[in-house]
Enzyme design. Structure first.
Site, PDB file in Angstrom:
ATOM      1  N   GLY A   1       0.818  -1.213   0.000  1.00 35.65           N
ATOM      2  CA  GLY A   1       0.000   0.000   0.000  1.00 35.65           C
ATOM      3  C   GLY A   1       0.845   1.253   0.000  1.00 35.65           C
ATOM      4  O   GLY A   1       0.650   2.163   0.794  1.00 35.65           O
ATOM      5  N   ALA A   2       1.802   1.302  -0.932  1.00 34.77           N
ATOM      6  CA  ALA A   2       2.780   2.401  -0.938  1.00 34.77           C
ATOM      7  C   ALA A   2       2.370   3.540  -1.872  1.00 34.77           C
ATOM      8  O   ALA A   2       3.153   4.457  -2.091  1.00 34.77           O
ATOM      9  CB  ALA A   2       4.150   1.852  -1.334  1.00 34.77           C
TER      10      ALA A   2
ATOM     11  N   GLY B   1      -0.588   8.180   1.251  1.00 37.78           N
ATOM     12  CA  GLY B   1      -0.542   8.327   2.699  1.00 37.78           C
ATOM     13  C   GLY B   1       0.760   7.869   3.345  1.00 37.78           C
ATOM     14  O   GLY B   1       1.867   8.231   2.917  1.00 37.78           O
TER      15      GLY B   1
ATOM     16  N   GLY C   1       2.205   4.950   3.514  1.00 35.68           N
ATOM     17  CA  GLY C   1       3.063   4.068   2.712  1.00 35.68           C
ATOM     18  C   GLY C   1       3.932   4.849   1.737  1.00 35.68           C
ATOM     19  O   GLY C   1       5.097   4.503   1.506  1.00 35.68           O
TER      20      GLY C   1
ATOM     21  N   SER D   1      -3.902   0.091  14.666  1.00 38.55           N
ATOM     22  CA  SER D   1      -4.560   1.366  14.955  1.00 38.55           C
ATOM     23  C   SER D   1      -4.947   1.361  16.428  1.00 38.55           C
ATOM     24  O   SER D   1      -5.256   0.304  16.991  1.00 38.55           O
ATOM     25  CB  SER D   1      -5.821   1.480  14.098  1.00 38.55           C
ATOM     26  OG  SER D   1      -6.702   2.437  14.638  1.00 38.55           O
TER      27      SER D   1
ATOM     28  N   TYR E   1     -13.438  -2.632  11.025  1.00 37.25           N
ATOM     29  CA  TYR E   1     -12.090  -2.041  10.924  1.00 37.25           C
ATOM     30  C   TYR E   1     -11.326  -2.295  12.231  1.00 37.25           C
ATOM     31  O   TYR E   1     -10.177  -2.752  12.211  1.00 37.25           O
ATOM     32  CB  TYR E   1     -12.182  -0.534  10.641  1.00 37.25           C
ATOM     33  CG  TYR E   1     -10.821   0.136  10.594  1.00 37.25           C
ATOM     34  CD1 TYR E   1      -9.951  -0.091   9.525  1.00 37.25           C
ATOM     35  CD2 TYR E   1     -10.389   0.976  11.623  1.00 37.25           C
ATOM     36  CE1 TYR E   1      -8.693   0.506   9.484  1.00 37.25           C
ATOM     37  CE2 TYR E   1      -9.126   1.575  11.585  1.00 37.25           C
ATOM     38  CZ  TYR E   1      -8.297   1.338  10.514  1.00 37.25           C
ATOM     39  OH  TYR E   1      -7.047   1.910  10.474  1.00 37.25           O
TER      40      TYR E   1
HETATM   41  N1  LIG Z   1      -4.408   7.463   8.792  1.00 37.33           N
HETATM   42  C1  LIG Z   1      -4.666   7.092  10.037  1.00 37.33           C
HETATM   43  O1  LIG Z   1      -5.054   7.887  10.887  1.00 37.33           O
HETATM   44  C2  LIG Z   1      -4.463   5.680  10.443  1.00 37.33           C
HETATM   45  C3  LIG Z   1      -4.714   5.345  11.784  1.00 37.33           C
HETATM   46  C4  LIG Z   1      -4.470   4.051  12.227  1.00 37.33           C
HETATM   47  C5  LIG Z   1      -3.986   3.115  11.333  1.00 37.33           C
HETATM   48  N2  LIG Z   1      -3.773   3.452  10.032  1.00 37.33           N
HETATM   49  C6  LIG Z   1      -3.288   2.404   9.142  1.00 37.33           C
HETATM   50  O2  LIG Z   1      -2.189   2.857   8.383  1.00 37.33           O
HETATM   51  C7  LIG Z   1      -2.138   2.150   7.143  1.00 37.33           C
HETATM   52  C8  LIG Z   1      -1.963   3.126   6.006  1.00 37.33           C
HETATM   53  O3  LIG Z   1      -3.138   3.933   5.937  1.00 37.33           O
HETATM   54  P1  LIG Z   1      -3.156   5.424   5.350  1.00 37.33           P
HETATM   55  O4  LIG Z   1      -3.742   6.271   6.410  1.00 37.33           O
HETATM   56  O5  LIG Z   1      -1.862   5.777   4.747  1.00 37.33           O
HETATM   57  O6  LIG Z   1      -4.297   5.257   4.247  1.00 37.33           O
HETATM   58  P2  LIG Z   1      -4.336   5.616   2.678  1.00 37.33           P
HETATM   59  O7  LIG Z   1      -3.738   6.942   2.435  1.00 37.33           O
HETATM   60  O8  LIG Z   1      -5.752   5.378   2.280  1.00 37.33           O
HETATM   61  O9  LIG Z   1      -3.391   4.499   2.037  1.00 37.33           O
HETATM   62  C9  LIG Z   1      -3.781   3.155   2.043  1.00 37.33           C
HETATM   63  C10 LIG Z   1      -2.921   2.384   1.076  1.00 37.33           C
HETATM   64  O10 LIG Z   1      -3.357   1.015   1.084  1.00 37.33           O
HETATM   65  C11 LIG Z   1      -3.531   0.600  -0.257  1.00 37.33           C
HETATM   66  N3  LIG Z   1      -4.480  -0.490  -0.401  1.00 37.33           N
HETATM   67  C12 LIG Z   1      -5.800  -0.502  -0.113  1.00 37.33           C
HETATM   68  N4  LIG Z   1      -6.338  -1.685  -0.436  1.00 37.33           N
HETATM   69  C13 LIG Z   1      -5.338  -2.455  -0.949  1.00 37.33           C
HETATM   70  C14 LIG Z   1      -5.267  -3.766  -1.465  1.00 37.33           C
HETATM   71  N5  LIG Z   1      -6.362  -4.536  -1.568  1.00 37.33           N
HETATM   72  N6  LIG Z   1      -4.077  -4.234  -1.883  1.00 37.33           N
HETATM   73  C15 LIG Z   1      -2.969  -3.466  -1.817  1.00 37.33           C
HETATM   74  N7  LIG Z   1      -2.971  -2.195  -1.355  1.00 37.33           N
HETATM   75  C16 LIG Z   1      -4.145  -1.703  -0.920  1.00 37.33           C
HETATM   76  C17 LIG Z   1      -4.009   1.856  -0.970  1.00 37.33           C
HETATM   77  O11 LIG Z   1      -3.856   1.679  -2.356  1.00 37.33           O
HETATM   78  P3  LIG Z   1      -4.652   2.577  -3.454  1.00 37.33           P
HETATM   79  O12 LIG Z   1      -3.814   3.793  -3.633  1.00 37.33           O
HETATM   80  O13 LIG Z   1      -4.700   1.682  -4.644  1.00 37.33           O
HETATM   81  O14 LIG Z   1      -5.999   2.885  -2.871  1.00 37.33           O
HETATM   82  C18 LIG Z   1      -3.079   2.880  -0.369  1.00 37.33           C
HETATM   83  O15 LIG Z   1      -1.818   2.842  -0.985  1.00 37.33           O
HETATM   84  C19 LIG Z   1      -3.418   1.323   7.080  1.00 37.33           C
HETATM   85  O16 LIG Z   1      -3.136  -0.009   7.468  1.00 37.33           O
HETATM   86  C20 LIG Z   1      -4.315   1.976   8.104  1.00 37.33           C
HETATM   87  O17 LIG Z   1      -5.280   1.097   8.646  1.00 37.33           O
HETATM   88  C21 LIG Z   1      -3.987   4.708   9.571  1.00 37.33           C
END
Ligand SMILES: NC(=O)c1ccc[n+]([C@@H]2O[C@H](COP(=O)([O-])OP(=O)(O)OC[C@H]3O[C@@H](n4cnc5c(N)ncnc54)[C@H](OP(=O)(O)O)[C@@H]3O)[C@@H](O)[C@H]2O)c1
Length: 294
Positions: A22-23, A26, A28, A142, A168
């Site tokens: 998921g790079a 955000g 990644g 999370s 979630y």
């Molecule tokens: N942001 C927060 O406040 C927060 C809090 C707690 C935990 N987290 C965790 O941190 C991690 C990163 O989240 P983020 O906040 O950076 O969210 P984000 O900006 O939505 O990024 C999520 C990434 O995951 C990828 N992804 C989604 N479904 C996928 C799949 N089926 N196969 C491969 N890649 C996939 C997305 O790809 P696409 O670009 O193709 O959509 C995107 O690159 C997640 O595990 C999230 O649960 C985030």
């Protein structure tokens, strides 16, 4: 007072290989950029290769190398293909990809979509890549894992009520239980590979962008939350610093919502070794039903 750790303190990572799932966005994306700036070879494991290429272009020249490979974590066939195509050692696997707050839907493997992406795919990928791993696995959870009432006997909501937020949280509790059980199994096997959980607090990313009302509410909290750069620090810290296996790394601020990375403590449920063992066995059975070991 202890110095706050930032990405400026990353060591020289020349010669190391990292996989970041998921790079494309955000946390990644920032994780990929900072590791590559520190000299690493970073393999972006992504579902959208064109989007990843645009990210690589945006990052520009680094001391390291960035590669893009296709991986859809919600499809075990894709996970299997990714792992089968992998050759050579990988120092660090970063299980970052995730989705949240999705309405109930089932994948081609028969798994609920959030559990499939955040947990089952992560479990299967890690297992399949373990023979190549030399240093550690970092898995993203999370603080919402604390609210989960995970039903190990019904991981795909066949018999109990589905709610997007609860699913979630369930997927993120499952991730910590998995990471801790993996650490126990690695230690018991005499392996030096570590398994660590990281969480970003709450970081302003596109994670909930598909739900405008929640996205608006999160963004209105602006300065109370981590920006994406700070949100990626726990991952970078867990992936490169001398952190013991089984640790839970997140921001040092109030409630673990924002700040700089420190080793904290997951919930009591997440530290339950008995529950983690049962979950592992149930997950292995569900995954191997779809994706038999190669
Ligand atoms: N942001 C927060 O406040 C927060 C809090 C707690 C935990 N987290 C965790 O941190 C991690 C990163 O989240 P983020 O906040 O950076 O969210 P984000 O900006 O939505 O990024 C999520 C990434 O995951 C990828 N992804 C989604 N479904 C996928 C799949 N089926 N196969 C491969 N890649 C996939 C997305 O790809 P696409 O670009 O193709 O959509 C995107 O690159 C997640 O595990 C999230 O649960 C985030």
């Amino acid at each position: 007072m202890r110095q706050k750790w930032t990405a400026a303190e990353l060591p020289d990572l020349t010669g190391s290989t990292f996989i970041v799932t998921g790079a494309t966005a955000g946390l990644g994306e920032v994780t990929t950029r900072e590791l590559a700036r520190a000299g690493a070879r970073v393999v972006m494991a992504v579902r959208d290769e064109a989007k990843a290429s645009r990210v690589v272009h945006g990052i520009g020249q680094t001391r390291g190398v960035i590669e893009v490979r296709q991986l859809d974590l919600s499809r075990l066939a894709s996970v299997r293909r990714f792992a089968q195509d992998w050759t050579g050692p990988v120092d660090v696997l970063i299980n970052n990809a995730g989705i949240s707050l999705m309405p109930l839907q089932y994948t081609e493997d028969g798994f609920e979509l959030q559990m499939a992406t955040n947990y089952f795919g992560t479990f299967a990928l890690t297992q399949a890549l373990l023979p190549h791993l030399t240093d550690r696995v970092v898995s993203l959870s999370s603080q919402l894992h604390r609210t989960s009432r995970l039903r190990i006997d019904d991981l795909n909501y066949a018999t109990h009520r589905y709610s997007p937020a609860a699913a979630y949280a369930d997927s993120k509790l499952a991730v910590v239980l998995f990471a801790n059980e993996l650490q126990r199994r690695l230690s018991n096997a005499g392996s030096g590979v570590r398994s660590i959980t990281a969480h970003p607090g709450i970081a302003r990313t596109a994670l909930v962008a598909h739900d405008p009302s929640i996205f608006g509410r999160v963004n209105s909290l602006g300065p109370l939350l981590n920006d994406v750069e700070h949100g990626a620090l726990p991952t970078l810290f867990a992936a490169t610093q001398d952190v013991p296996g089984g640790s839970y790394v997140g921001p040092d601020g109030l409630g673990g919502i924002k700040g700089f990375p420190v080793i904290g403590r997951a919930s009591a449920a997440a530290r339950d070794a008995g529950g983690a063992k049962v979950l592992w066995e149930e997950t292995a059975s569900l995954v191997s039903g779809v994706m038999p070991a190669a």
